[in-house]
Design a protein around this motif. Sequence first.
Motif, PDB file in Angstrom:
ATOM      1  N   UNK A  30      -1.636   6.971  -8.358  1.00  0.00           N
ATOM      2  CA  UNK A  30      -2.393   7.821  -9.135  1.00  0.00           C
ATOM      3  C   UNK A  30      -3.898   7.448  -9.286  1.00  0.00           C
ATOM      4  N   UNK A  31      -4.256   7.407 -10.502  1.00  0.00           N
ATOM      5  CA  UNK A  31      -5.787   7.051 -10.485  1.00  0.00           C
ATOM      6  C   UNK A  31      -6.311   5.482 -10.519  1.00  0.00           C
ATOM      7  N   UNK A  54      -0.752  11.392  -2.234  1.00  0.00           N
ATOM      8  CA  UNK A  54      -1.848  11.954  -2.113  1.00  0.00           C
ATOM      9  C   UNK A  54      -3.212  10.875  -1.588  1.00  0.00           C
ATOM     10  N   UNK A  55      -4.013  11.578  -0.847  1.00  0.00           N
ATOM     11  CA  UNK A  55      -4.963  10.617  -0.300  1.00  0.00           C
ATOM     12  C   UNK A  55      -6.172  10.338  -1.299  1.00  0.00           C
ATOM     13  N   UNK A  60      -9.040   7.048  -5.150  1.00  0.00           N
ATOM     14  CA  UNK A  60      -9.285   6.411  -6.537  1.00  0.00           C
ATOM     15  C   UNK A  60      -8.762   5.052  -6.901  1.00  0.00           C
ATOM     16  N   UNK A  61      -7.816   4.808  -6.337  1.00  0.00           N
ATOM     17  CA  UNK A  61      -6.852   3.352  -6.616  1.00  0.00           C
ATOM     18  C   UNK A  61      -7.982   2.397  -5.874  1.00  0.00           C
ATOM     19  N   UNK A  62      -8.060   2.455  -4.408  1.00  0.00           N
ATOM     20  CA  UNK A  62      -9.223   1.651  -3.819  1.00  0.00           C
ATOM     21  C   UNK A  62     -10.502   1.409  -4.519  1.00  0.00           C
ATOM     22  N   UNK A  63     -11.187   2.551  -4.986  1.00  0.00           N
ATOM     23  CA  UNK A  63     -12.408   2.613  -5.694  1.00  0.00           C
ATOM     24  C   UNK A  63     -12.369   1.708  -6.974  1.00  0.00           C
TER      25      UNK A  63
END
Length: 190
Positions: A30-31, A54-55, A60-63
């Motif tokens: 998710x986020x 979801x890409x 979001x997670x990577x960021x």
Amino acid sequence: MITNNILSFAKSILCEVLEPGCIAVDATAGNGYDTVYLSRQAGVEGRVFAFDIQEEAIEQTRQRLNEECMPENWTLFHSGHENMLSLIPEEFHGKVNIVMFNLGFLPGSDKSIVTRPETTLKALADSLEILATGAMICIAIYAGHPGGAEEDAAVREYCTALDYHYVRVIQSEMLNKPGYPIRLLFLTKL
Ligand SMILES: C[S@@+](CC[C@H](N)C(=O)[O-])C[C@H]1O[C@@H](n2cnc3c(N)ncnc32)[C@H](O)[C@@H]1O
């Protein structure tokens, strides 16, 4: 212990199994909040595998992991959690300490993209396979969105039928929450 928020309550239980060096799976990135939490708890010696279909969620997670300066202990899969058995390297099978499921839709995004009973149940069965003895699965279930009540029923039916001598299942719920219920299930593999 903070009990005004059900996820804080979940984390107060999970810290029992989340030690530095642990192996953790975020089944629904998710986020990225839960992945960051797991990465922080696992530390430099640990490993975290996170999944989302979801890409946008994966990005979001990577960021978030980068912004929060988390250790390089994570791997993100842009794939469904139902594929965890083939995507998590075999060397970790039987050694996973925690699998977290935060079901439903990605907050702030398309609410029609939700977790679904068939794939959730497959992922739960696979999670039990990769867990270490004494390790846990935590599932947060929201019944308020379309399909949510069916998933809630399917997951609880599945968990209720699990062999008591193999897995213990504890349910907690905010009983006085207005509107739809939010439930937590904690599964411990014996
Ligand atoms: C409630 S959100 C997760 C919140 C997240 N744990 C956090 O900390 O922000 C549920 C997520 O499950 C994802 N999802 C839906 N079906 C999935 C599947 N089969 N495998 C993995 N993720 C899935 C959705 O895309 C959504 O991002």
